[in-house]
Design a protein around this motif. Structure first.
Motif, PDB file in Angstrom:
ATOM      1  N   PRO A 262      23.159   1.617 -49.471  1.00 47.37           N
ATOM      2  CA  PRO A 262      22.157   0.661 -48.981  1.00 47.37           C
ATOM      3  C   PRO A 262      22.716  -0.405 -48.066  1.00 47.37           C
ATOM      4  O   PRO A 262      22.011  -0.896 -47.183  1.00 47.37           O
ATOM      5  CB  PRO A 262      21.577   0.052 -50.279  1.00 47.37           C
ATOM      6  N   GLU A 263      23.994  -0.762 -48.236  1.00 45.28           N
ATOM      7  CA  GLU A 263      24.573  -1.786 -47.379  1.00 45.28           C
ATOM      8  C   GLU A 263      24.691  -1.287 -45.935  1.00 45.28           C
ATOM      9  O   GLU A 263      24.704  -2.091 -44.999  1.00 45.28           O
ATOM     10  CB  GLU A 263      25.947  -2.214 -47.908  1.00 45.28           C
ATOM     11  N   ILE A 264      24.764   0.038 -45.749  1.00 45.89           N
ATOM     12  CA  ILE A 264      24.773   0.631 -44.424  1.00 45.89           C
ATOM     13  C   ILE A 264      23.348   0.917 -43.963  1.00 45.89           C
ATOM     14  O   ILE A 264      22.968   0.620 -42.827  1.00 45.89           O
ATOM     15  CB  ILE A 264      25.604   1.930 -44.397  1.00 45.89           C
ATOM     16  N   ALA A 265      22.551   1.473 -44.865  1.00 44.88           N
ATOM     17  CA  ALA A 265      21.200   1.919 -44.506  1.00 44.88           C
ATOM     18  C   ALA A 265      20.335   0.780 -43.988  1.00 44.88           C
ATOM     19  O   ALA A 265      19.568   0.950 -43.028  1.00 44.88           O
ATOM     20  CB  ALA A 265      20.533   2.580 -45.705  1.00 44.88           C
ATOM     21  N   GLU A 266      20.457  -0.403 -44.596  1.00 38.89           N
ATOM     22  CA  GLU A 266      19.574  -1.494 -44.195  1.00 38.89           C
ATOM     23  C   GLU A 266      19.876  -1.995 -42.790  1.00 38.89           C
ATOM     24  O   GLU A 266      19.048  -2.662 -42.173  1.00 38.89           O
ATOM     25  CB  GLU A 266      19.676  -2.636 -45.200  1.00 38.89           C
ATOM     26  N   ASN A 267      21.052  -1.654 -42.276  1.00 35.91           N
ATOM     27  CA  ASN A 267      21.422  -2.085 -40.934  1.00 35.91           C
ATOM     28  C   ASN A 267      21.547  -0.895 -39.984  1.00 35.91           C
ATOM     29  O   ASN A 267      22.264  -0.947 -38.994  1.00 35.91           O
ATOM     30  CB  ASN A 267      22.748  -2.860 -40.968  1.00 35.91           C
ATOM     31  N   THR A 268      20.837   0.191 -40.303  1.00 33.50           N
ATOM     32  CA  THR A 268      20.878   1.398 -39.489  1.00 33.50           C
ATOM     33  C   THR A 268      19.493   1.708 -38.940  1.00 33.50           C
ATOM     34  O   THR A 268      18.522   1.800 -39.706  1.00 33.50           O
ATOM     35  CB  THR A 268      21.389   2.599 -40.308  1.00 33.50           C
ATOM     36  N   VAL A 269      19.400   1.858 -37.637  1.00 35.26           N
ATOM     37  CA  VAL A 269      18.159   2.286 -36.991  1.00 35.26           C
ATOM     38  C   VAL A 269      18.091   3.805 -37.072  1.00 35.26           C
ATOM     39  O   VAL A 269      19.043   4.491 -36.695  1.00 35.26           O
ATOM     40  CB  VAL A 269      18.123   1.838 -35.512  1.00 35.26           C
ATOM     41  N   TYR A 292       2.161  22.127 -20.636  1.00 33.80           N
ATOM     42  CA  TYR A 292       1.103  21.871 -21.596  1.00 33.80           C
ATOM     43  C   TYR A 292       1.637  20.992 -22.718  1.00 33.80           C
ATOM     44  O   TYR A 292       2.843  20.940 -22.985  1.00 33.80           O
ATOM     45  CB  TYR A 292       0.545  23.183 -22.143  1.00 33.80           C
ATOM     46  N   GLU A 293       0.728  20.284 -23.390  1.00 31.10           N
ATOM     47  CA  GLU A 293       1.125  19.321 -24.411  1.00 31.10           C
ATOM     48  C   GLU A 293       2.002  19.938 -25.490  1.00 31.10           C
ATOM     49  O   GLU A 293       2.919  19.297 -26.000  1.00 31.10           O
ATOM     50  CB  GLU A 293      -0.118  18.695 -25.054  1.00 31.10           C
ATOM     51  N   GLN A 294       1.721  21.175 -25.866  1.00 36.28           N
ATOM     52  CA  GLN A 294       2.489  21.808 -26.930  1.00 36.28           C
ATOM     53  C   GLN A 294       3.966  21.930 -26.572  1.00 36.28           C
ATOM     54  O   GLN A 294       4.825  21.971 -27.453  1.00 36.28           O
ATOM     55  CB  GLN A 294       1.926  23.207 -27.226  1.00 36.28           C
ATOM     56  N   SER A 295       4.269  21.995 -25.291  1.00 39.97           N
ATOM     57  CA  SER A 295       5.631  22.225 -24.820  1.00 39.97           C
ATOM     58  C   SER A 295       6.348  20.943 -24.397  1.00 39.97           C
ATOM     59  O   SER A 295       7.516  20.737 -24.730  1.00 39.97           O
ATOM     60  CB  SER A 295       5.590  23.205 -23.641  1.00 39.97           C
ATOM     61  N   SER A 296       5.659  20.089 -23.657  1.00 36.16           N
ATOM     62  CA  SER A 296       6.327  18.925 -23.053  1.00 36.16           C
ATOM     63  C   SER A 296       6.232  17.655 -23.893  1.00 36.16           C
ATOM     64  O   SER A 296       7.055  16.754 -23.745  1.00 36.16           O
ATOM     65  CB  SER A 296       5.740  18.645 -21.662  1.00 36.16           C
ATOM     66  N   ARG A 297       5.249  17.575 -24.766  1.00 33.68           N
ATOM     67  CA  ARG A 297       5.076  16.389 -25.607  1.00 33.68           C
ATOM     68  C   ARG A 297       5.852  16.569 -26.907  1.00 33.68           C
ATOM     69  O   ARG A 297       5.859  17.663 -27.478  1.00 33.68           O
ATOM     70  CB  ARG A 297       3.596  16.175 -25.891  1.00 33.68           C
ATOM     71  N   VAL A 298       6.503  15.527 -27.369  1.00 40.19           N
ATOM     72  CA  VAL A 298       7.375  15.643 -28.536  1.00 40.19           C
ATOM     73  C   VAL A 298       7.129  14.489 -29.509  1.00 40.19           C
ATOM     74  O   VAL A 298       6.628  13.435 -29.131  1.00 40.19           O
ATOM     75  CB  VAL A 298       8.866  15.654 -28.124  1.00 40.19           C
ATOM     76  N   PRO A 299       7.481  14.692 -30.771  1.00 41.10           N
ATOM     77  CA  PRO A 299       7.386  13.593 -31.730  1.00 41.10           C
ATOM     78  C   PRO A 299       8.444  12.532 -31.467  1.00 41.10           C
ATOM     79  O   PRO A 299       9.524  12.832 -30.957  1.00 41.10           O
ATOM     80  CB  PRO A 299       7.626  14.289 -33.074  1.00 41.10           C
ATOM     81  N   LEU A 300       8.123  11.301 -31.818  1.00 43.55           N
ATOM     82  CA  LEU A 300       9.108  10.221 -31.796  1.00 43.55           C
ATOM     83  C   LEU A 300       8.737   9.187 -32.845  1.00 43.55           C
ATOM     84  O   LEU A 300       7.617   8.658 -32.850  1.00 43.55           O
ATOM     85  CB  LEU A 300       9.177   9.542 -30.425  1.00 43.55           C
ATOM     86  N   VAL A 301       9.681   8.914 -33.731  1.00 45.09           N
ATOM     87  CA  VAL A 301       9.559   7.865 -34.739  1.00 45.09           C
ATOM     88  C   VAL A 301      10.822   7.021 -34.689  1.00 45.09           C
ATOM     89  O   VAL A 301      11.940   7.564 -34.652  1.00 45.09           O
ATOM     90  CB  VAL A 301       9.378   8.445 -36.158  1.00 45.09           C
ATOM     91  N   ILE A 302      10.671   5.713 -34.655  1.00 43.10           N
ATOM     92  CA  ILE A 302      11.804   4.789 -34.705  1.00 43.10           C
ATOM     93  C   ILE A 302      11.599   3.853 -35.883  1.00 43.10           C
ATOM     94  O   ILE A 302      10.559   3.186 -35.978  1.00 43.10           O
ATOM     95  CB  ILE A 302      11.944   3.976 -33.402  1.00 43.10           C
ATOM     96  N   SER A 303      12.582   3.812 -36.770  1.00 37.74           N
ATOM     97  CA  SER A 303      12.446   3.025 -38.000  1.00 37.74           C
ATOM     98  C   SER A 303      13.623   2.087 -38.187  1.00 37.74           C
ATOM     99  O   SER A 303      14.783   2.526 -38.197  1.00 37.74           O
ATOM    100  CB  SER A 303      12.344   3.983 -39.207  1.00 37.74           C
ATOM    101  N   TRP A 304      13.309   0.819 -38.325  1.00 37.94           N
ATOM    102  CA  TRP A 304      14.284  -0.207 -38.709  1.00 37.94           C
ATOM    103  C   TRP A 304      13.499  -1.363 -39.331  1.00 37.94           C
ATOM    104  O   TRP A 304      13.114  -2.317 -38.656  1.00 37.94           O
ATOM    105  CB  TRP A 304      15.091  -0.683 -37.502  1.00 37.94           C
ATOM    106  N   PRO A 305      13.208  -1.274 -40.628  1.00 38.40           N
ATOM    107  CA  PRO A 305      12.363  -2.284 -41.287  1.00 38.40           C
ATOM    108  C   PRO A 305      12.876  -3.705 -41.158  1.00 38.40           C
ATOM    109  O   PRO A 305      12.092  -4.661 -41.268  1.00 38.40           O
ATOM    110  CB  PRO A 305      12.350  -1.819 -42.750  1.00 38.40           C
ATOM    111  N   GLU A 306      14.172  -3.876 -40.926  1.00 38.58           N
ATOM    112  CA  GLU A 306      14.718  -5.217 -40.751  1.00 38.58           C
ATOM    113  C   GLU A 306      14.122  -5.914 -39.528  1.00 38.58           C
ATOM    114  O   GLU A 306      14.068  -7.146 -39.463  1.00 38.58           O
ATOM    115  CB  GLU A 306      16.239  -5.144 -40.608  1.00 38.58           C
ATOM    116  N   ARG A 307      13.654  -5.120 -38.567  1.00 37.05           N
ATOM    117  CA  ARG A 307      13.096  -5.709 -37.346  1.00 37.05           C
ATOM    118  C   ARG A 307      11.617  -5.379 -37.152  1.00 37.05           C
ATOM    119  O   ARG A 307      10.860  -6.240 -36.691  1.00 37.05           O
ATOM    120  CB  ARG A 307      13.888  -5.223 -36.131  1.00 37.05           C
TER     121      ARG A 307
END
Length: 467
Positions: A262-269, A292-307
């Motif tokens: 957790p000491e690493i995870a909380e400061n990891t994006v 087409y959207e199925q090919s060129s569009r991609v998922p993106l999630v960015i998580s850093w609860p500290e910010r």
């Protein structure tokens, strides 16, 4: 980063059939980007663009046999290293065997391609296939698929890296490169059974295939994907869902290894995305390679609860060159002036912040008659297919994705939309800082010449011309 993940096959993008609990949980703790694109819908060009922070036309990364023009290029890992990070790579990046562009590889040797720089266009008359691709004969459940075996090693390497004590070390950037849910569509049977009979086949409007751009007609013949039987389509889609579920489970193991400290995870994006999508038989096309959207569009999630508060979404169009700028910005590093894209951090900090809402993707690779370029702005998508030859001029596609999310009604020839088409074309040219027709001719010359390599091919190297 996964490989070939269709953005719609994810719970956090509203799919109620697929099971992606680990990335769903990550989305609840982060920001999900609803309209995010790769910069080229093909493995090597997409990953090279991500590495270089530039559009593929700016680094001559045309196809699967390409590498960046300078082995010492100011890459994403090198920019982070200069800011005090140490950059590690575990898994696929489709790099040449002797190039890592500033990464230190861990977990094994996953990048042993021998890039020749060679490639070619198909003639515009290439509209018939001799057989159905053998790839479709390989749709079956099993525990020994090459994708699954590759990714088990990736997970082991990433978990081993994260099990080490990083608390007192310099900050790290770890890139974990999965192959799933990329074909071959072979996944353990219990994952397939979860989706057996639950994934509907695509619905193709009457006459639609006759209206396809010529490049896509050539592409369907080139990939030998014309006339796939309905039962094979259904089985492939079910197996693809199973692979996406399986990949999520592997990613969950890596996230658990991180959170064990957790000491690493909380400061990891934590960032999740894919290098491109998968057509899954939509528009009667498979794999990627189109806009087409199925090919060129991609998922993106960015998580850093500290910010950033979790559960947020951003609607405007963005792309991987923006993601690269965002990573550099978060790290407190400085991107080279000639990089493309814009950092999204201010937009992430304040959802009302003005955002450009514009994304570009380019394709100058194999199994097509000419290259093409796409841009997305608001509800509208525009695709420009470059001139093939004197008898086959440029083609245009224009879609209103709010009214036509399936991209079945091309409005490019509608007189009511000519001003919009011209405006989007002009903005596209300005963004890529060049004429796609000139870029097409440059790519043809370079692909015909190749790199004229003199170094011997290592015994374990791979030459991949199909992807």
């Amino acid at each position: 980063m996964s490989d070939e993940h269709n953005h719609s096959v994810a719970g956090y993008y509203g799919n109620t059939v697929i099971q992606t609990p680990n990335i769903d949980a990550l989305a609840k703790q982060g920001i999900t980007f609803d309209t995010h694109y790769c910069n080229s819908p093909l493995c090597a060009p997409s990953r090279l663009s991500l590495t270089a922070g530039k559009y593929v036309s700016h680094v001559d990364a045309w196809g699967l046999t390409s590498q960046l023009p300078d082995p010492e290029i100011a890459s994403l890992p090198r920019v982070l290293n200069a800011a005090g990070y140490k950059s590690f790579l575990c898994g696929k990046q489709h790099y040449d065997y002797n190039r890592r562009y500033g990464f230190t590889e861990v977990g094994g040797d996953f990048n042993n391609w021998y890039q020749t720089g060679l490639g070619r266009r198909r003639p515009p008359t290439y509209l018939e296939q001799k057989q159905l691709s053998p790839r479709f004969q390989g749709f079956h459940p099993g525990n020994r698929g090459s994708t699954v075996e590759h990714d088990r090693r990736v997970t082991a390497g990433a978990v081993e890296f994260l099990s080490q004590d990083h608390a007192s070390d310099e900050p790290f950037f770890l890139f974990v490169g999965y192959l799933a849910p990329h074909f071959p569509l072979v996944v353990p049977e219990d994952y397939w059974r979860r989706y057996e009979g639950k994934v509907e086949n695509p619905k193709i409007p009457d006459g639609f295939l006759d209206r396809l751009p010529l490049n896509y007609k050539v592409q369907r013949a080139g990939f030998e994907e014309i006339g796939v039987p309905d039962d094979v389509v259904r089985k492939g889609r079910e197996l693809y869902y199973g692979l996406a579920n399986w990949a999520d489970n592997e990613i969950g193991k890596v996230l658990a290894a991180l959170r064990a400290h957790p000491e690493i995870a909380e400061n990891t994006v934590i960032i999740y995305s894919s290098d491109h999508g998968e057509n899954m038989g939509e528009h009667s096309m498979w794999w990627k390679n189109c806009m087409y959207e199925q090919s060129s569009r991609v998922p993106l999630v960015i998580s850093w609860p500290e910010r950033w508060k979790g559960g947020q979404r951003r609607q405007g169009a963005s792309s991987h060159v923006d993601l690269v700028q965002t990573v550099v910005d978060i790290a407190g590093a400085h991107a080279p002036d000639d990089w493309n894209g814009d950092s999204m951090t201010r937009w992430m900090d304040h959802d009302k912040t003005a955002w450009k809402d514009f994304a570009v993707s380019e394709y100058y690779a194999h199994n097509t008659a000419s290259g093409y370029v796409m841009c997305r702005a608001g509800d509208w998508k525009y695709v420009y297919h470059t001139v093939i030859d004197k008898d086959h001029p440029a083609e245009h596609e224009l879609y209103n994705l709010a009214a036509d999310p399936g991209e079945f009604t091309n409005l490019a020839a509608d007189p009511k939309h000519q001003a919009r088409l011209k405006s989007m074309h002009a903005r596209l040219l300005k963004e890529v800082a060049g004429d796609p027709d000139e870029t097409e001719q440059r790519s043809r010359r370079q692909l015909s010449q190749g790199y004229n390599r003199t170094d011997p091919r290592p015994g374990n190297s791979v030459t991949d011309n199909e992807g």
